[in-house]
Design an enzyme around this catalytic site. Sequence first.
Site, PDB file in Angstrom:
ATOM      1  N   ARG A  80      -5.984   1.222  17.558  1.00 60.36           N
ATOM      2  CA  ARG A  80      -6.613   1.348  16.240  1.00 60.36           C
ATOM      3  C   ARG A  80      -7.571   0.160  16.144  1.00 60.36           C
ATOM      4  O   ARG A  80      -8.480   0.066  16.967  1.00 60.36           O
ATOM      5  CB  ARG A  80      -5.555   1.402  15.128  1.00 60.36           C
ATOM      6  CG  ARG A  80      -6.121   1.989  13.831  1.00 60.36           C
ATOM      7  CD  ARG A  80      -5.085   2.101  12.716  1.00 60.36           C
ATOM      8  NE  ARG A  80      -4.686   0.805  12.195  1.00 60.36           N
ATOM      9  CZ  ARG A  80      -3.757   0.620  11.243  1.00 60.36           C
ATOM     10  NH1 ARG A  80      -3.138   1.678  10.715  1.00 60.36           N
ATOM     11  NH2 ARG A  80      -3.442  -0.580  10.812  1.00 60.36           N
ATOM     12  N   LYS A 138       0.818  -1.221   0.000  1.00 59.19           N
ATOM     13  CA  LYS A 138       0.000   0.000   0.000  1.00 59.19           C
ATOM     14  C   LYS A 138       0.849   1.266   0.000  1.00 59.19           C
ATOM     15  O   LYS A 138       0.418   2.292  -0.500  1.00 59.19           O
ATOM     16  CB  LYS A 138      -0.966  -0.003   1.182  1.00 59.19           C
ATOM     17  CG  LYS A 138      -0.262   0.131   2.513  1.00 59.19           C
ATOM     18  CD  LYS A 138      -1.251   0.033   3.671  1.00 59.19           C
ATOM     19  CE  LYS A 138      -0.602   0.544   4.931  1.00 59.19           C
ATOM     20  NZ  LYS A 138      -0.895  -0.258   6.114  1.00 59.19           N
TER      21      LYS A 138
END
Length: 376
Positions: A147, A51
């Site tokens: 997260r 990514k």
Amino acid sequence: MNIDHISNNGIKAAKTPYPLVTVDTEKLAHNTGVVTDRCRSCGINVAGVIKGCNGIPQVARTMLESGCSQIGTSRMDQIIELKNCGLDDAEFLLVRIPMMSEAEEVALYADLSLESDVSVIKAIDEACGKFGKTHGVILMADLGDLREGFWSRDELVAAAVFIERSLDNIVLRGVGTNLGCYGSIKPDTEKMLDLIEIAEAVETSIGRKLDIISGGATSSYPLVMEGAMPERINHLRIGEGILLAYDLKEIWGLDMDDMYQDVFTLSAEVIEVRDKPTHPVGEIFIDCFGRQPEYEDRGIRKRALVAIGKLDFALNDKIFPRLPGAEVIGSSSDHCILDIEDCRSDIAVGDIIEFDLSYPSLMYLTGSRYTTIRTI
Ligand SMILES: *Cc1c(COP(=O)(O)O)cnc(C)c1O
């Protein structure tokens, strides 16, 4: 990413390749080999995470050829594009816990995903049923970075048992965690032992061993380098540490001399060279992004203006000119200013300046429609 030029009465202008990002696949293959060899010697498989460079197909291919057992990314679009490019036999791992609305894409195109919500897993199970697919999941435990991931261990174990007993098309492949991304928590042996404890609680409840215990991203790799990774961790998801190996060197202070920090090269073109004052002349108000920077008065100095800007790299302190003596002193959306007073070489309009990149600039540049990407 390369915008085709509109023809004018059938004639097309030559298209500038700049700004240009060049990927050296030999250096990338080397970096992948170093990381995956070291991990393999500790019983760890590596998902190469792409990514950071927006899933450039040649990067994924090189990672697979050089030791990665899977390709991971946060975006389904990148997985689909890679499959369309013929990378069809690779195992694809979705590393961002999926949106409910992408359950069908996940079922159809991803082999594995990181997960933390049972309702989404059920939706993927249902989509798999429709398409005749099976999908592997890794349940995420939040160990303090705050997260994604289950906060309660009991809830994670209950989800694991539910998947194992009640979902026909989902295979529970393992558990994992992510550290260092939001909460800046440093992965250490203790956190890894916490994850193993969770894995073992799941194993006791489902009555079999898990396939995968995924100990994190690049920030967990120092534990491998230091020989401090507990034995049962058998999977890492590594992007930056292979693509750039910049953070491990510059932030962690690790000896990364056996890896290349220049797999990626940004090339941009000089559009003005002049001696100018270093302190703006007139009443200082705000810059084009609404900020009030400080300007140090260093007298008249030679500067080069380069045709690249915040639109391309977002942060001008995350691109690093290779030219000795050159320094980025500022940028606006489409211009970047370099101080070149201390450079030995003569720089003229039309010259190409090369830069090293770090994670943020690599991510923005490779995602921009204005960047030409070339692999060598
Ligand atoms: C981005 C990401 C990774 C890879 O991170 P790097 O720092 O590039 O190694 C791994 N896991 C998850 C969940 C991610 O979001």
